[in-house]
Design a protein around this motif. Structure first.
Motif, PDB file in Angstrom:
ATOM      1  N   ALA A 153       0.826  -1.215   0.000  1.00 52.25           N
ATOM      2  CA  ALA A 153       0.000   0.000   0.000  1.00 52.25           C
ATOM      3  C   ALA A 153       0.856   1.259   0.000  1.00 52.25           C
ATOM      4  N   THR A 154       1.906   1.283   0.811  1.00 54.42           N
ATOM      5  CA  THR A 154       2.766   2.474   0.850  1.00 54.42           C
ATOM      6  C   THR A 154       3.496   2.651  -0.476  1.00 54.42           C
ATOM      7  N   ALA A 155       4.001   1.558  -1.030  1.00 63.01           N
ATOM      8  CA  ALA A 155       4.689   1.627  -2.320  1.00 63.01           C
ATOM      9  C   ALA A 155       3.763   2.171  -3.399  1.00 63.01           C
ATOM     10  N   LEU A 156       2.493   1.770  -3.363  1.00 65.83           N
ATOM     11  CA  LEU A 156       1.539   2.260  -4.357  1.00 65.83           C
ATOM     12  C   LEU A 156       1.318   3.757  -4.213  1.00 65.83           C
ATOM     13  N   VAL A 157       1.169   4.233  -2.995  1.00 68.80           N
ATOM     14  CA  VAL A 157       0.971   5.672  -2.780  1.00 68.80           C
ATOM     15  C   VAL A 157       2.188   6.453  -3.268  1.00 68.80           C
ATOM     16  N   VAL A 158       3.395   5.948  -3.009  1.00 68.36           N
ATOM     17  CA  VAL A 158       4.616   6.611  -3.486  1.00 68.36           C
ATOM     18  C   VAL A 158       4.605   6.683  -5.015  1.00 68.36           C
ATOM     19  N   ALA A 159       4.282   5.579  -5.657  1.00 65.92           N
ATOM     20  CA  ALA A 159       4.258   5.557  -7.126  1.00 65.92           C
ATOM     21  C   ALA A 159       3.187   6.490  -7.675  1.00 65.92           C
ATOM     22  N   GLN A 160       2.008   6.483  -7.061  1.00 60.37           N
ATOM     23  CA  GLN A 160       0.941   7.386  -7.507  1.00 60.37           C
ATOM     24  C   GLN A 160       1.349   8.844  -7.329  1.00 60.37           C
ATOM     25  N   THR A 161       2.030   9.138  -6.242  1.00 59.75           N
ATOM     26  CA  THR A 161       2.492  10.510  -5.993  1.00 59.75           C
ATOM     27  C   THR A 161       3.458  10.959  -7.073  1.00 59.75           C
ATOM     28  N   ALA A 162       4.326  10.046  -7.511  1.00 60.31           N
ATOM     29  CA  ALA A 162       5.298  10.385  -8.554  1.00 60.31           C
ATOM     30  C   ALA A 162       4.621  10.681  -9.883  1.00 60.31           C
ATOM     31  N   LEU A 163       3.451  10.099 -10.138  1.00 61.61           N
ATOM     32  CA  LEU A 163       2.743  10.365 -11.393  1.00 61.61           C
ATOM     33  C   LEU A 163       2.433  11.853 -11.533  1.00 61.61           C
ATOM     34  N   ASP A 164       2.002  12.469 -10.446  1.00 60.17           N
ATOM     35  CA  ASP A 164       1.613  13.879 -10.483  1.00 60.17           C
ATOM     36  C   ASP A 164       2.812  14.810 -10.429  1.00 60.17           C
ATOM     37  N   SER A 165       3.841  14.412  -9.670  1.00 62.97           N
ATOM     38  CA  SER A 165       4.969  15.314  -9.445  1.00 62.97           C
ATOM     39  C   SER A 165       6.220  14.512  -9.124  1.00 62.97           C
ATOM     40  N   PRO A 166       7.263  14.584  -9.979  1.00 62.40           N
ATOM     41  CA  PRO A 166       8.497  13.869  -9.643  1.00 62.40           C
ATOM     42  C   PRO A 166       9.143  14.387  -8.364  1.00 62.40           C
ATOM     43  N   SER A 208       7.539  15.528  -5.626  1.00 64.07           N
ATOM     44  CA  SER A 208       6.830  14.875  -4.532  1.00 64.07           C
ATOM     45  C   SER A 208       7.147  13.389  -4.491  1.00 64.07           C
ATOM     46  N   GLY A 209       7.217  12.763  -5.662  1.00 65.43           N
ATOM     47  CA  GLY A 209       7.504  11.338  -5.706  1.00 65.43           C
ATOM     48  C   GLY A 209       8.841  10.991  -5.105  1.00 65.43           C
ATOM     49  N   LEU A 210       9.883  11.778  -5.441  1.00 63.17           N
ATOM     50  CA  LEU A 210      11.215  11.483  -4.902  1.00 63.17           C
ATOM     51  C   LEU A 210      11.282  11.794  -3.414  1.00 63.17           C
ATOM     52  N   MET A 211      10.656  12.892  -2.981  1.00 68.88           N
ATOM     53  CA  MET A 211      10.612  13.191  -1.556  1.00 68.88           C
ATOM     54  C   MET A 211       9.970  12.039  -0.785  1.00 68.88           C
ATOM     55  N   ALA A 212       8.827  11.574  -1.285  1.00 72.54           N
ATOM     56  CA  ALA A 212       8.107  10.500  -0.605  1.00 72.54           C
ATOM     57  C   ALA A 212       8.907   9.202  -0.626  1.00 72.54           C
ATOM     58  N   LEU A 213       9.526   8.882  -1.766  1.00 71.20           N
ATOM     59  CA  LEU A 213      10.298   7.643  -1.861  1.00 71.20           C
ATOM     60  C   LEU A 213      11.509   7.680  -0.942  1.00 71.20           C
ATOM     61  N   ASP A 214      12.258   8.770  -0.952  1.00 69.81           N
ATOM     62  CA  ASP A 214      13.435   8.863  -0.084  1.00 69.81           C
ATOM     63  C   ASP A 214      13.049   8.683   1.379  1.00 69.81           C
ATOM     64  N   ALA A 215      11.955   9.331   1.789  1.00 68.13           N
ATOM     65  CA  ALA A 215      11.511   9.213   3.179  1.00 68.13           C
ATOM     66  C   ALA A 215      11.046   7.793   3.481  1.00 68.13           C
ATOM     67  N   ALA A 216      10.326   7.162   2.546  1.00 65.94           N
ATOM     68  CA  ALA A 216       9.859   5.791   2.754  1.00 65.94           C
ATOM     69  C   ALA A 216      11.026   4.818   2.866  1.00 65.94           C
ATOM     70  N   LEU A 217      12.065   5.032   2.053  1.00 63.64           N
ATOM     71  CA  LEU A 217      13.252   4.183   2.133  1.00 63.64           C
ATOM     72  C   LEU A 217      13.974   4.379   3.458  1.00 63.64           C
ATOM     73  N   ALA A 218      14.109   5.636   3.878  1.00 66.70           N
ATOM     74  CA  ALA A 218      14.805   5.925   5.132  1.00 66.70           C
ATOM     75  C   ALA A 218      14.082   5.314   6.333  1.00 66.70           C
ATOM     76  N   ARG A 219      12.753   5.292   6.266  1.00 58.75           N
ATOM     77  CA  ARG A 219      11.946   4.753   7.375  1.00 58.75           C
ATOM     78  C   ARG A 219      11.671   3.268   7.218  1.00 58.75           C
ATOM     79  N   ASP A 220      12.121   2.690   6.103  1.00 56.92           N
ATOM     80  CA  ASP A 220      11.937   1.271   5.830  1.00 56.92           C
ATOM     81  C   ASP A 220      10.459   0.879   5.805  1.00 56.92           C
ATOM     82  N   VAL A 221       9.632   1.738   5.204  1.00 59.84           N
ATOM     83  CA  VAL A 221       8.210   1.412   5.072  1.00 59.84           C
ATOM     84  C   VAL A 221       7.860   1.024   3.634  1.00 59.84           C
TER      85      VAL A 221
END
Length: 225
Positions: free
Chosen positions: A53-66, A68-81
């Motif tokens: 679910a989190t991976a999907l939200v990150v990918a969907q976020t990147a569709l609208d804005s790279p 936002s997508g990279l910010m969200a992905l970097d944070a998700a990776l750092a938090r291991d979610v």
């Protein structure tokens, strides 16, 4: 329905870049048509396992804005979610969606070592200009760690958010640190949100630092003007 795109990222505590707070993104959890209303966008269901679910939200976020997508992905990776392989898996379900091309860039640049959304945005901007960034660079022969280094050069990049230095002592210490680095022939470019909003000015500072470091602007890099 459940929150999706940047609306979902915000609810998950993931950073995004200047979202439209007047527009809510929702995704159906069962088959049904997409719909767009004045303040709500309802997306068709993308059926993925709960652990993605989190991976999907990150990918969907990147569709609208790279950004936002990279910010969200970097944070998700750092938090291991979420992981990059997970985002790649769910990205296959988004093929053909508008903005799908952003996912290649976001996945290529995603790095959990970045410590702030501003570092993510900086990396995306410099990548567009042809530079490769090494996050959280330990400067050889010192105890200093820079937010990033432009690979193949002696140019360090520091991303300065408004809250980075909370008191005068911190500012003085940072100035001394920068003097020490320059004494060792490292060039330091400080990046702020305002500079990212005025890329011509940032390009000028970066070009000057590269000249001082004996490096060149990449031949394949994008320029202004």
């Amino acid at each position: 329905m459940r929150a999706s795109h940047y609306s979902g990222a915000v609810l998950m505590g993931l950073p995004v870049h200047r979202p439209d707070w007047n527009l809510i993104h929702l995704m159906r959890t069962a088959p049904g048509p997409a719909a767009c209303r004045r303040t709500v966008v309802i997306h068709a269901c993308v059926d993925v396992p709960a652990e993605l679910a989190t991976a999907l939200v990150v990918a969907q976020t990147a569709l609208d804005s790279p950004e936002s997508g990279l910010m969200a992905l970097d944070a998700a990776l750092a938090r291991d979610v979420a992981s990059k392989p997970q985002v790649r898996v769910v990205a296959e379900s988004l093929a053909g969606y508008r903005g799908y091309g952003h996912l290649d860039t976001v996945l290529r640049l995603g790095d959990g070592r970045r410590e702030s959304p501003l570092e993510s945005r900086t990396a995306l901007t410099l990548d567009a200009w042809g530079f490769e960034m090494q996050p959280q660079f330990e400067v050889p022969g010192t105890l200093y760690r820079a937010d990033g280094r432009i690979v193949g050069t002696r140019v360090l990049v520091e991303s300065d958010g408004r809250g980075k230095y909370q008191d005068q002592a911190a500012v003085i210490a940072e100035k001394a640190r920068e003097d020490d680095l320059r004494a060792l022939d490292w060039q330091v470019v400080r990046v702020t949100s305002d500079l990212l909003d005025t890329p011509a000015k940032l390009m000028g500072r970066l070009r000057a630092a590269l000249v001082r470091a004996g490096a060149q602007w990449p031949a394949h890099g994008r320029r202004l003007g």
